[in-house]
Design a protein around this motif. Structure first.
Motif, PDB file in Angstrom:
ATOM      1  N   ASP A 155       0.967  -1.127  -0.180  1.00  0.00           N
ATOM      2  CA  ASP A 155       0.279   0.124  -0.108  1.00  0.00           C
ATOM      3  C   ASP A 155       0.883   1.416   0.013  1.00  0.00           C
ATOM      4  O   ASP A 155       1.480   1.729   0.920  1.00  0.00           O
ATOM      5  CB  ASP A 155      -1.214  -0.260   1.235  1.00  0.00           C
ATOM      6  N   ASP A 156       0.876   1.877  -1.305  1.00  0.00           N
ATOM      7  CA  ASP A 156       2.510   3.118  -1.011  1.00  0.00           C
ATOM      8  C   ASP A 156       3.542   2.158  -1.034  1.00  0.00           C
ATOM      9  O   ASP A 156       4.262   1.326  -1.625  1.00  0.00           O
ATOM     10  CB  ASP A 156       1.149   4.501  -0.780  1.00  0.00           C
ATOM     11  N   ASP A 157       4.109   3.571  -0.237  1.00  0.00           N
ATOM     12  CA  ASP A 157       5.161   2.978   0.592  1.00  0.00           C
ATOM     13  C   ASP A 157       5.303   1.637   1.773  1.00  0.00           C
ATOM     14  O   ASP A 157       6.263   2.159   2.988  1.00  0.00           O
ATOM     15  CB  ASP A 157       5.982   4.195   0.730  1.00  0.00           C
ATOM     16  N   TYR A 158       3.987   1.471   2.003  1.00  0.00           N
ATOM     17  CA  TYR A 158       3.820   0.675   2.839  1.00  0.00           C
ATOM     18  C   TYR A 158       3.437  -1.351   2.815  1.00  0.00           C
ATOM     19  O   TYR A 158       3.179  -0.950   1.708  1.00  0.00           O
ATOM     20  CB  TYR A 158       3.010   0.936   4.357  1.00  0.00           C
ATOM     21  N   LEU A 159       3.514  -1.924   3.766  1.00  0.00           N
ATOM     22  CA  LEU A 159       3.194  -3.414   3.717  1.00  0.00           C
ATOM     23  C   LEU A 159       2.446  -3.017   4.668  1.00  0.00           C
ATOM     24  O   LEU A 159       2.240  -2.984   6.245  1.00  0.00           O
ATOM     25  CB  LEU A 159       3.945  -4.151   4.141  1.00  0.00           C
ATOM     26  N   LYS A 160       1.105  -4.302   4.041  1.00  0.00           N
ATOM     27  CA  LYS A 160      -0.054  -4.485   5.374  1.00  0.00           C
ATOM     28  C   LYS A 160       0.612  -6.341   5.141  1.00  0.00           C
ATOM     29  O   LYS A 160       0.034  -6.645   4.563  1.00  0.00           O
ATOM     30  CB  LYS A 160      -2.037  -4.302   4.935  1.00  0.00           C
ATOM     31  N   ILE A 161       0.893  -6.762   6.588  1.00  0.00           N
ATOM     32  CA  ILE A 161       0.930  -8.173   6.781  1.00  0.00           C
ATOM     33  C   ILE A 161      -0.197  -8.513   7.392  1.00  0.00           C
ATOM     34  O   ILE A 161       0.064  -8.159   9.217  1.00  0.00           O
ATOM     35  CB  ILE A 161       1.996  -7.937   7.694  1.00  0.00           C
ATOM     36  N   ARG A 162      -0.972  -9.304   7.221  1.00  0.00           N
ATOM     37  CA  ARG A 162      -2.171 -10.414   7.526  1.00  0.00           C
ATOM     38  C   ARG A 162      -1.310 -11.143   8.318  1.00  0.00           C
ATOM     39  O   ARG A 162      -1.200 -12.111   7.875  1.00  0.00           O
ATOM     40  CB  ARG A 162      -3.450 -10.910   7.225  1.00  0.00           C
ATOM     41  N   ILE A 163      -1.616 -11.453   9.082  1.00  0.00           N
ATOM     42  CA  ILE A 163      -1.614 -12.354  10.752  1.00  0.00           C
ATOM     43  C   ILE A 163      -2.183 -12.968  11.289  1.00  0.00           C
ATOM     44  O   ILE A 163      -3.913 -12.593  12.064  1.00  0.00           O
ATOM     45  CB  ILE A 163       0.052 -12.083  11.260  1.00  0.00           C
TER      46      ILE A 163
END
Length: 233
Positions: A155-163
């Motif tokens: 997501d743009d410059d970030y990561l969303k890590i689903r755990i």
């Protein structure tokens, strides 16, 4: 081993202060100083360092943008004469923020933070037999079992890590960088914005992969490799 560092500031007197203070800390080696951010970028792309001292308010490029362009795993200590930049600096996951003029004691405190974090990061990096990742998010290091990662979304410059069983972590990293830390047999990038865990695939339908109730698109360029990865005939 000493912490290797460089300093970037458009004001030579500010660099002289950093050089002077750095020389008084045995665990720190200030490799070079730069008044030109462009020259500093060229240097660290060829010779990465452990720590960056970066002035935030520079005329050609802000320190924030410099760190973004550097795309390094280096730790960062921001320096500036303007306290208004503090929040933005910490949003970049900086180790510390030095408000000019600062004392040697305050400089040393910031360097000690960097030394401790560098040691911790080195000790806790994923090992072949540990299956653990340490993810920096929300101003903390989060211990994540690789087997619990469901999928990762850019997501743009970030990561969303689903755990599994935990809240989603949002961290500043690229898909390429995190994929290098994950076992190839268990994780694959199937879209320009997604990495998935094979163990958590629930079903596949119409070029859509379902994981934990989420629909994840399968990109055209990844389709053949994906088929081989999951063992399709």
């Amino acid at each position: 081993m000493k912490l290797q560092a460089i300093a970037i500031d458009d004001e030579p007197p500010a660099l002289q202060v950093i050089s002077n203070f750095a020389g008084r800390i045995p665990e720190l080696q200030l490799v070079k100083t730069f008044v030109s951010p462009a020259e500093a970028l060229k240097h660290i792309r060829k010779q990465p360092v452990d720590l960056l001292f970066v002035d935030i308010n520079m005329p050609t490029i802000s320190g924030i943008d410099f760190v973004k362009q550097a795309e390094q795993h280096s730790l960062v200590i921001f320096t500036t004469a303007y306290s208004a930049y503090a929040v933005e600096g910490f949003n970049m996951n900086a180790v510390d923020y030095l408000l000019k003029p600062y004392t040697f004691e305050r400089f040393s405190q910031a360097v000690q933070k960097a030394l401790e974090y560098h040691k911790f990061r080195s000790q806790t990096r994923i090992q072949e037999d540990s299956d653990i990742l340490y993810i920096r998010a929300d101003y903390s290091l989060h211990r994540v079992a690789v087997m619990d990662i469901l999928f990762i979304e850019a997501d743009d410059d970030y990561l969303k890590i689903r755990i599994r069983g935990q809240k989603t972590l949002i961290t500043r990293m690229t898909l390429k960088n995190i994929l290098e830390k994950l076992p190839e047999k268990d994780f694959m990038r199937i879209h320009r914005s997604f990495i998935i865990a094979r163990a958590h695939i629930e079903k596949i339908r119409n070029r859509t992969v379902f994981i934990a109730g989420q629909e994840i698109p399968l990109g055209n360029s990844y389709e053949d490799l994906f088929g081989q990865w999951i063992g399709l005939p």
